[in-house]
Motif scaffolding. Structure first.
Motif, PDB file in Angstrom:
ATOM      1  N   GLU B 286      48.617  29.196 -21.570  1.00 42.57           N
ATOM      2  CA  GLU B 286      47.938  28.221 -21.102  1.00 42.57           C
ATOM      3  C   GLU B 286      48.948  26.976 -20.995  1.00 42.57           C
ATOM      4  O   GLU B 286      49.308  26.470 -20.032  1.00 42.57           O
ATOM      5  CB  GLU B 286      46.768  27.775 -21.819  1.00 42.57           C
ATOM      6  N   LYS B 290      51.083  25.312 -17.829  1.00 41.08           N
ATOM      7  CA  LYS B 290      51.362  23.704 -17.548  1.00 41.08           C
ATOM      8  C   LYS B 290      52.635  23.260 -17.753  1.00 41.08           C
ATOM      9  O   LYS B 290      52.722  22.541 -16.799  1.00 41.08           O
ATOM     10  CB  LYS B 290      50.143  23.313 -18.748  1.00 41.08           C
ATOM     11  N   ARG B 355      43.788  22.517 -12.388  1.00 49.87           N
ATOM     12  CA  ARG B 355      43.343  23.728 -12.971  1.00 49.87           C
ATOM     13  C   ARG B 355      42.194  24.105 -11.908  1.00 49.87           C
ATOM     14  O   ARG B 355      41.193  23.662 -12.044  1.00 49.87           O
ATOM     15  CB  ARG B 355      42.952  23.387 -13.982  1.00 49.87           C
ATOM     16  N   SER B 356      42.517  25.589 -11.368  1.00 47.40           N
ATOM     17  CA  SER B 356      41.475  26.101 -10.824  1.00 47.40           C
ATOM     18  C   SER B 356      41.157  27.454 -11.599  1.00 47.40           C
ATOM     19  O   SER B 356      41.930  27.724 -12.709  1.00 47.40           O
ATOM     20  CB  SER B 356      41.678  26.602  -9.426  1.00 47.40           C
ATOM     21  N   GLY B 359      44.596  29.496 -12.016  1.00 42.43           N
ATOM     22  CA  GLY B 359      45.967  29.051 -12.882  1.00 42.43           C
ATOM     23  C   GLY B 359      45.960  27.779 -12.434  1.00 42.43           C
ATOM     24  O   GLY B 359      45.045  26.663 -11.963  1.00 42.43           O
ATOM     25  N   TYR B 360      47.374  27.304 -12.492  1.00 38.19           N
ATOM     26  CA  TYR B 360      47.548  25.625 -12.161  1.00 38.19           C
ATOM     27  C   TYR B 360      48.330  25.654 -10.928  1.00 38.19           C
ATOM     28  O   TYR B 360      49.017  26.599 -10.394  1.00 38.19           O
ATOM     29  CB  TYR B 360      48.476  25.193 -13.040  1.00 38.19           C
TER      30      TYR B 360
END
Lengths: 208, 641
Positions: B286, B290, B355-356, B359-360
């Motif tokens: 994660e 990011k 953020r969905s 992913g980003y």
């Protein structure tokens, strides 16, 4: 009926009676309650164990679709931890399937033998025997298969299935007339996959 | 006096009274254990009762499922109710046996399975989610409380567990698979002599006795079926005179009500860059994602091109090659987080990191199509058509009601209805139960025409809607009715003579074929014996060969297997009447080697499943044969619907 003179006398009589019988009454009530609660606890325990075994068996069925190694481990667990339940027998059946798929007929034979020995229901025992006989035929042990069939063919419901196996054994042994008779008997008794048995029958050399 | 009562109350009389009083209390409710005065029982399976009410419930469910499955083909009048109830009862007996067996074996359904199967039942769901009020309502409809239902479900789960345990553990050793393939994929080398019947057709006269005898014993072949002529009225929404043109006011109201239909919503052209994350990604992944997306945002802010970066770095395989472009999008199509951002951004403004569940993302809006509502004048024709159709439908339903009433009020004629509604009275030609043309081909129309009410009592039929999808309605009555009649012998004499001559020729051809086969079996040479008949060589053929008539192929595969180097012969009479000799010269077994892994696997699975199912069936028969099953009469067939 005794007539008591006064309340004291009556109390005295009751006390005396209690002295003589109190212990056994308490004991009786105790045993009764113990039996009731014991029985309920026992039933509860069996229910819990049964449910655990059921869940473990569902896992085993799921595992059997994939990896042989984890199936063996799960099957072993079921047979050891829940030996007193019918799931142990069913686990042996699953194990047998996995072994046959791995080409490991000897191990499959052992598993099926366990299933036959441990089966709590005659129907399941016969199914395990049918499977074991087919493993023996595949291994070439026709005598053994014939013996097994003779030993377990004792129910009308499975008569056709056993007759079909007798036909296969006779055909493999070159006894074509016996094979023909057995296949015909299987058809008459409603064996599984009648079309296939018809094919086998048509494929026999001419009767001479 | 009290003293006396007190003394008596301690005597044996008191005890007798107490004992008598206690008897009713002790036995109170015992009838529910003994079954005295309980519901009628239709069957007992090893002491377990199946009540008439349970059977009724199951039968109703069975019919409902049948109706769902058959749809328009569902014809309850064709059912033999008693036979079907019998079948449903048989199934219930089997289920009961199975559950008893599972119980005896000590099989259990764990709470988890129970919960799983309740939660996943669509009947208890609302908006795709399990819903407790729905669950309780559904149970109430079936007259159950949750714990009853759960017990019942547990028993079912346990029953299917036994089924799965047996079917899923079936085995098929490799040698058995090989044997099955040898047999299944067997090929046979065949040749064939046709003995045409035409050579044996005699011109000899056929005796009258023979013709009469054939006529007598085949009467049903020479019949004109029962037939009727009907008179009918058809009401059709399409032919109803259109109502008056709707006024301006009405049209405007309709336009306002239907505005959504004429509105093209706002659409935005969006491009994005995705750094993908699995649903099960851990914290480290994660963070890495990011960081990656933040770096990309820096680079775009530092005047690097969005499209170029999307092409290089975006992990959305669908859009990366197009520079991240997703095209024009309406609101509500994207993941909610993206959707919200896309319709909040100004054009050419870079979004924050989003953020969905994929992913980003970084997104940018590159164009806006503001959307529009078509003006009233532009859609006026559409609105008029709408209202006219609606008016038409209204008129149609009104007319059907009048038609139904009028034809019911004067059941012995359709004329009043025809006159009142201005419909043309139509008359059919002769039709039998197989139907006629157009509207007379619909099963519902035929069913009504041949119903007792119409055919025997001579009344008008009820209003029939032949096809639910069309706005049509029919009422009919029978004008003339002819019972099935036998064609007279003289009318069919020639036909019978032809049949008899054909039959005789076919017999001779078959006998000839048998003679040839016997001669071949006795060791004759093929060319000598065949003589003038042509020998056709089929070569090696499989069981499913298509180039050979199925009748010959099936027969050839029932011939017994010849020993090596020898042949086997057989003869048959073909459907065409010709005789045929089939010569089997070689049998070649199928081979596993010829099959790829996937085919082998498929065959193995199929065979294993068949055997497993069959054993399971055997098990049920076995259980049934040893169980103590009694059936009482099925009771009355309950009326429904």
């Amino acid at each position: 009926m005794i007539n008591y003179e006064s309340d004291e006398e009556r109390a005295e009589a009751i006390k005396k009676w209690w002295k003589e019988n109190g212990l056994s009454i308490l004991l009786g009530v105790g045993i009764g309650l113990g039996a009731i609660f014991g029985w309920r606890a026992w039933m509860g325990y069996r229910e819990t164990v049964g449910q655990q075994a059921s869940a473990a068996f569902e896992q085993l069925l799921a595992a059997a679709a994939g990896n042989a190694q984890s199936t063996r481990a799960q099957s072993k667990l079921l047979r050891e931890e829940f030996a007193a339940t019918a799931y142990a027998t069913l686990a042996s059946l699953v194990q047998a399937r996995v072994e046959v798929e791995a080409g490991n007929l000897a191990a499959a034979r052992t598993a099926l033998e366990q299933a036959i020995a441990g089966s709590p229901a005659p129907g399941i025992r016969r199914i395990a025997a049918l499977r074991l006989a087919r493993v023996l035929i595949a291994e070439g042990d026709l005598e053994g298969a014939a013996g097994l069939v003779a030993q377990h063919d004792d129910s009308k419901g499975f008569g056709g299935a056993f007759a079909a196996l007798r036909g296969e054994i006779a055909q493999a042994q070159g006894r074509m007339a016996d094979a023909r008779a057995a296949y015909e008997q299987a058809l008459a008794a409603g064996a599984p996959s009648p079309d296939r048995i018809r094919m086998k029958l048509d494929n026999l050399p001419p009767a001479s | 006096m009290l003293q006396t009562i007190r003394e008596r109350a301690q005597g044996w009389i008191a005890w007798v009274i107490v004992i008598f009083i206690s008897i009713p209390f002790a036995l109170w409710g015992i009838q529910s254990y003994l079954g005295v005065g309980a519901e009628p029982v239709v069957a007992t399976v090893n002491g377990v009762e199946i009540t008439e009410r349970e059977l009724d419930d199951h039968y109703r469910g069975f019919k409902a499922r049948l109706r769902d499955r058959l749809g328009a083909a569902y014809r309850p009048e064709l059912f033999d109710d008693n036979a079907m109830r019998g079948q449903v009862l048989d199934q219930m007996i089997r289920d009961s046996l199975l559950m008893q067996t599972a119980e005896d074996l000590g099989l259990r359904a764990s709470d988890r399975e129970l919960r799983g199967s309740i939660l996943s039942d669509p009947a208890f769901q609302k908006d795709g989610q399990f819903d407790n009020p729905t669950y309780e309502r559904m149970l109430e409809l079936q007259g159950m409380v949750p714990h009853q239902f759960e017990d019942e479900l547990r028993r079912q789960i346990v029953g299917t567990q036994l089924l799965r345990a047996i079917v899923a553990t079936e085995i098929l050793p490799d040698r058995a698979l090989e044997a099955a393939v040898q047999l299944d994929r067997q090929q046979r080398r065949l040749s064939f002599i046709r003995v045409p019947k035409s050579a044996f057709l005699s011109e000899e006269p056929v005796s009258d006795e023979e013709v009469t005898a054939y006529y007598e014993s085949n009467r049903s072949r020479f019949q004109i079926p029962e037939r009727i002529r009907i008179q009918y009225l058809v009401l059709d929404a399409r032919s109803i005179a259109p109502p008056e043109v709707p006024g301006e006011q009405e049209l405007r109201e309709h336009y306002e009500a239907e505005k959504d239909r004429f509105t093209q919503p706002e659409r935005r052209r969006v491009r994005h860059i995705l750094i993908a994350l699995d649903a099960g990604a851990d914290a480290a992944q994660e963070d890495a994602a990011k960081a990656a997306i933040a770096e990309i945002r820096e680079r775009i802010a530092g005047r690097e091109g969005f499209a170029a970066l999307a092409k290089e770095l975006s992990q959305d395989p669908g859009s990366a090659a197009q520079g991240g472009d997703l095209g024009f999008i309406e609101q509500g199509l994207l993941d909610p987080a993206l959707d919200q951002a896309a319709f909040a951004l100004d054009p050419s403004q870079l979004s924050e990191v989003i953020r969905s569940r994929f992913g980003y993302h970084l997104i940018e809006v590159t164009g806006i199509d503001p959307g529009e509502t078509k003006p009233f004048e532009a859609v006026k024709p559409e609105l008029i058509a709408d209202l006219e159709q609606r008016g038409n439908e209204g008129l149609f339903f009104e007319s059907t009601e009048r038609l139904a009433n009028l034809s019911y009020e004067s059941p012995d004629s359709l004329e009043p209805a025809a006159e009142a509604l201005g419909l043309e009275l139509q008359t059919s030609g002769w039709i039998d139960r197989s139907g006629g043309e157009g509207i007379l081909a619909y099963p519902k129309v035929l069913g009504a025409a041949f119903s007792d009410e119409v055919l025997l009592e001579g009344n008008n039929s009820d209003l029939i809607e032949p096809d639910h999808d069309q706005l049509q309605a029919v009422v009919l009555r029978v004008l003339e009715h002819e019972e099935a009649t036998a064609k007279p012998l003289d009318a069919v004499r020639d036909e019978i003579v032809t049949i008899l001559r054909d039959k005789q020729a076919a017999d001779v051809a078959a006998a000839k074929a048998t003679e040839l086969a016997d001669a071949l079996t006795a060791g004759g040479t093929l060319s000598v014996i065949a003589g003038d008949y042509q020998v056709e060589d089929f070569g090696l053929v499989a069981r499913d060969a298509e180039q050979i008539p199925a009748q010959i192929l099936d027969f050839a595969f029932t011939l017994s297997r010849p020993n090596r180097g020898s042949e086997n012969y057989g003869s048959l009479s073909l459907n065409s009447g010709d005789g045929a000799v089939v010569i089997l010269t070689e049998v070649v077994d199928g081979s596993l080697e010829d099959l790829d892994e996937a085919t082998r696997d498929q065959i193995r699975k199929g065979l294993t499943r068949d055997i497993g199912r069959a054993y399971y069936e055997n098990l049920l028969v076995d259980l049934e044969s040893r169980a103590d099953i009694t059936r009482s009469s099925l009771g009355k067939v309950t009326e429904e619907e």
